[in-house]
Write a protein that holds these residues in place. Sequence first.
Motif, PDB file in Angstrom:
ATOM      1  N   VAL A 110       0.859  -1.185   0.000  1.00  0.00           N
ATOM      2  CA  VAL A 110       0.000   0.000   0.000  1.00  0.00           C
ATOM      3  C   VAL A 110       0.894   1.233   0.000  1.00  0.00           C
ATOM      4  CG1 VAL A 110      -1.820   1.258   1.207  1.00  0.00           C
ATOM      5  CG2 VAL A 110      -1.745  -1.229   1.328  1.00  0.00           C
ATOM      6  N   GLU A 111       0.582   2.174  -0.909  1.00  0.00           N
ATOM      7  CA  GLU A 111       1.293   3.448  -0.923  1.00  0.00           C
ATOM      8  C   GLU A 111       0.302   4.544  -0.554  1.00  0.00           C
ATOM      9  OE1 GLU A 111       4.512   5.579  -3.683  1.00  0.00           O
ATOM     10  OE2 GLU A 111       2.562   5.338  -4.657  1.00  0.00           O
ATOM     11  N   TYR A 112       0.598   5.229   0.532  1.00  0.00           N
ATOM     12  CA  TYR A 112      -0.233   6.338   0.987  1.00  0.00           C
ATOM     13  C   TYR A 112       0.327   7.631   0.415  1.00  0.00           C
ATOM     14  CZ  TYR A 112      -2.111   3.020   4.353  1.00  0.00           C
ATOM     15  OH  TYR A 112      -2.711   1.941   4.931  1.00  0.00           O
ATOM     16  N   LYS A 113      -0.561   8.497  -0.054  1.00  0.00           N
ATOM     17  CA  LYS A 113      -0.157   9.789  -0.607  1.00  0.00           C
ATOM     18  C   LYS A 113      -0.419  10.872   0.425  1.00  0.00           C
ATOM     19  CE  LYS A 113       0.961   8.677  -4.847  1.00  0.00           C
ATOM     20  NZ  LYS A 113       2.263   8.886  -5.401  1.00  0.00           N
ATOM     21  N   TYR A 114       0.603  11.657   0.697  1.00  0.00           N
ATOM     22  CA  TYR A 114       0.499  12.769   1.633  1.00  0.00           C
ATOM     23  C   TYR A 114       0.723  14.080   0.896  1.00  0.00           C
ATOM     24  CZ  TYR A 114       0.541   9.634   5.643  1.00  0.00           C
ATOM     25  OH  TYR A 114       0.217   8.672   6.564  1.00  0.00           O
ATOM     26  N   PHE A 115       0.012  15.105   1.347  1.00  0.00           N
ATOM     27  CA  PHE A 115       0.184  16.450   0.803  1.00  0.00           C
ATOM     28  C   PHE A 115       0.577  17.362   1.961  1.00  0.00           C
ATOM     29  CE2 PHE A 115      -1.291  20.634  -0.668  1.00  0.00           C
ATOM     30  CZ  PHE A 115      -0.601  20.687  -1.867  1.00  0.00           C
ATOM     31  N   VAL A 116       1.726  18.005   1.820  1.00  0.00           N
ATOM     32  CA  VAL A 116       2.266  18.856   2.881  1.00  0.00           C
ATOM     33  C   VAL A 116       2.204  20.299   2.409  1.00  0.00           C
ATOM     34  CG1 VAL A 116       4.280  19.327   4.325  1.00  0.00           C
ATOM     35  CG2 VAL A 116       3.821  16.997   3.552  1.00  0.00           C
ATOM     36  N   ARG A 117       1.375  21.098   3.081  1.00  0.00           N
ATOM     37  CA  ARG A 117       1.321  22.527   2.759  1.00  0.00           C
ATOM     38  C   ARG A 117       2.364  23.288   3.561  1.00  0.00           C
ATOM     39  NH1 ARG A 117      -4.337  21.500   2.918  1.00  0.00           N
ATOM     40  NH2 ARG A 117      -5.200  21.600   0.826  1.00  0.00           N
ATOM     41  N   LYS A 118       2.322  23.084   4.870  1.00  0.00           N
ATOM     42  CA  LYS A 118       3.264  23.708   5.790  1.00  0.00           C
ATOM     43  C   LYS A 118       3.663  22.667   6.818  1.00  0.00           C
ATOM     44  CE  LYS A 118       0.193  27.233   6.159  1.00  0.00           C
ATOM     45  NZ  LYS A 118      -0.526  28.231   6.875  1.00  0.00           N
ATOM     46  N   LYS A 119       4.527  23.079   7.735  1.00  0.00           N
ATOM     47  CA  LYS A 119       5.011  22.157   8.761  1.00  0.00           C
ATOM     48  C   LYS A 119       3.869  21.555   9.574  1.00  0.00           C
ATOM     49  CE  LYS A 119       8.459  21.965  12.387  1.00  0.00           C
ATOM     50  NZ  LYS A 119       9.469  22.696  13.125  1.00  0.00           N
ATOM     51  N   ASP A 120       2.846  22.346   9.846  1.00  0.00           N
ATOM     52  CA  ASP A 120       1.739  21.890  10.679  1.00  0.00           C
ATOM     53  C   ASP A 120       0.486  21.549   9.882  1.00  0.00           C
ATOM     54  OD1 ASP A 120       3.352  22.361  12.901  1.00  0.00           O
ATOM     55  OD2 ASP A 120       2.710  24.451  13.042  1.00  0.00           O
ATOM     56  N   ASP A 121       0.564  21.564   8.576  1.00  0.00           N
ATOM     57  CA  ASP A 121      -0.604  21.298   7.735  1.00  0.00           C
ATOM     58  C   ASP A 121      -0.298  20.142   6.781  1.00  0.00           C
ATOM     59  OD1 ASP A 121      -3.025  21.441   6.469  1.00  0.00           O
ATOM     60  OD2 ASP A 121      -2.649  23.349   5.469  1.00  0.00           O
ATOM     61  N   ILE A 122      -0.453  18.927   7.294  1.00  0.00           N
ATOM     62  CA  ILE A 122      -0.149  17.704   6.538  1.00  0.00           C
ATOM     63  C   ILE A 122      -1.409  16.857   6.487  1.00  0.00           C
ATOM     64  CG2 ILE A 122       1.247  15.612   6.470  1.00  0.00           C
ATOM     65  CD1 ILE A 122       3.401  17.180   8.030  1.00  0.00           C
ATOM     66  N   ILE A 123      -1.787  16.456   5.274  1.00  0.00           N
ATOM     67  CA  ILE A 123      -2.975  15.615   5.133  1.00  0.00           C
ATOM     68  C   ILE A 123      -2.635  14.367   4.323  1.00  0.00           C
ATOM     69  CG2 ILE A 123      -4.645  17.496   5.326  1.00  0.00           C
ATOM     70  CD1 ILE A 123      -4.906  17.410   2.271  1.00  0.00           C
ATOM     71  N   GLN A 124      -3.345  13.303   4.652  1.00  0.00           N
ATOM     72  CA  GLN A 124      -3.236  12.087   3.850  1.00  0.00           C
ATOM     73  C   GLN A 124      -4.263  12.220   2.730  1.00  0.00           C
ATOM     74  OE1 GLN A 124      -4.657   8.069   5.110  1.00  0.00           O
ATOM     75  NE2 GLN A 124      -2.455   7.736   5.398  1.00  0.00           N
ATOM     76  N   ALA A 125      -3.769  12.333   1.511  1.00  0.00           N
ATOM     77  CA  ALA A 125      -4.643  12.650   0.381  1.00  0.00           C
ATOM     78  C   ALA A 125      -5.224  11.412  -0.298  1.00  0.00           C
ATOM     79  CB  ALA A 125      -3.878  13.481  -0.638  1.00  0.00           C
ATOM     80  N   GLY A 126      -4.687  10.247  -0.037  1.00  0.00           N
ATOM     81  CA  GLY A 126      -5.199   9.041  -0.672  1.00  0.00           C
ATOM     82  C   GLY A 126      -4.241   7.886  -0.515  1.00  0.00           C
ATOM     83  N   TYR A 127      -4.555   6.814  -1.204  1.00  0.00           N
ATOM     84  CA  TYR A 127      -3.704   5.636  -1.161  1.00  0.00           C
ATOM     85  C   TYR A 127      -3.919   4.825  -2.429  1.00  0.00           C
ATOM     86  CZ  TYR A 127      -7.926   3.091   0.158  1.00  0.00           C
ATOM     87  OH  TYR A 127      -9.183   2.564   0.172  1.00  0.00           O
ATOM     88  N   SER A 128      -2.959   3.962  -2.708  1.00  0.00           N
ATOM     89  CA  SER A 128      -3.105   3.015  -3.809  1.00  0.00           C
ATOM     90  C   SER A 128      -2.638   1.648  -3.315  1.00  0.00           C
ATOM     91  CB  SER A 128      -2.292   3.462  -5.033  1.00  0.00           C
ATOM     92  OG  SER A 128      -0.925   3.536  -4.717  1.00  0.00           O
ATOM     93  N   VAL A 129      -3.327   0.623  -3.785  1.00  0.00           N
ATOM     94  CA  VAL A 129      -3.073  -0.737  -3.316  1.00  0.00           C
ATOM     95  C   VAL A 129      -2.598  -1.571  -4.502  1.00  0.00           C
ATOM     96  CG1 VAL A 129      -4.117  -2.749  -2.214  1.00  0.00           C
ATOM     97  CG2 VAL A 129      -4.902  -0.466  -1.602  1.00  0.00           C
ATOM     98  N   ILE A 130      -1.501  -2.291  -4.311  1.00  0.00           N
ATOM     99  CA  ILE A 130      -0.988  -3.174  -5.360  1.00  0.00           C
ATOM    100  C   ILE A 130      -1.840  -4.439  -5.420  1.00  0.00           C
ATOM    101  CG2 ILE A 130       0.975  -4.590  -6.075  1.00  0.00           C
ATOM    102  CD1 ILE A 130       2.772  -2.448  -4.759  1.00  0.00           C
ATOM    103  N   ASN A 131      -2.115  -5.027  -4.266  1.00  0.00           N
ATOM    104  CA  ASN A 131      -2.921  -6.238  -4.171  1.00  0.00           C
ATOM    105  C   ASN A 131      -4.355  -5.818  -3.861  1.00  0.00           C
ATOM    106  OD1 ASN A 131      -4.082  -8.686  -3.678  1.00  0.00           O
ATOM    107  ND2 ASN A 131      -2.731  -9.264  -1.985  1.00  0.00           N
ATOM    108  N   GLU A 132      -5.247  -6.000  -4.800  1.00  0.00           N
ATOM    109  CA  GLU A 132      -6.629  -5.541  -4.624  1.00  0.00           C
ATOM    110  C   GLU A 132      -7.367  -6.298  -3.528  1.00  0.00           C
ATOM    111  OE1 GLU A 132      -8.817  -5.223  -8.245  1.00  0.00           O
ATOM    112  OE2 GLU A 132      -7.156  -4.285  -9.282  1.00  0.00           O
TER     113      GLU A 132
END
Length: 143
Positions: A110-132
């Motif tokens: 599983v690869e989780y996608k994170y989006f970092v705006r600032k040091k204190d503003d980090i969100i998990q934006a999504g994920y992708s799975v190799i094994n369905e």
Amino acid sequence: MHPTEIIELMIVGGVLLVILFVSSLLKGKWRKIIQGLAVTSLIAFGIIYAVRPSWIDLQIENKIGYLDIYLKEQYPEETWEFSTVHHRVDGYKHMNPYYIGVKFGTEPEVEYKYFVRKKDDIIQAGYSVINELQSELSHLEEE
């Protein structure tokens, strides 16, 4: 060349043509000033166009540092590795280089996608799975 780059070049070319057209209507000192403005604009765009990839790389490095601190706080016993978009390579320019992929040691498929705006503003934006068939995501952050 990516379509965005073509649009940027067309806009800059159009602005330079307008500046040069206006300079052709003027006489004497004003003509030279406007032509100097056109040359200065061309040099500024060249510098920005050349420096921007390095600037993006620097921003990504900073954001990975912030994300690493965040993940150490959230998952102190976990290991992970980061992946980023190769924004300088053709074929990847349409992707946002600021999304950072994270693969955890306990969930390598599983690869989780994170989006970092600032040091204190980090969100998990999504994920992708190799094994369905993967049904339980232990690092999925609900908002």
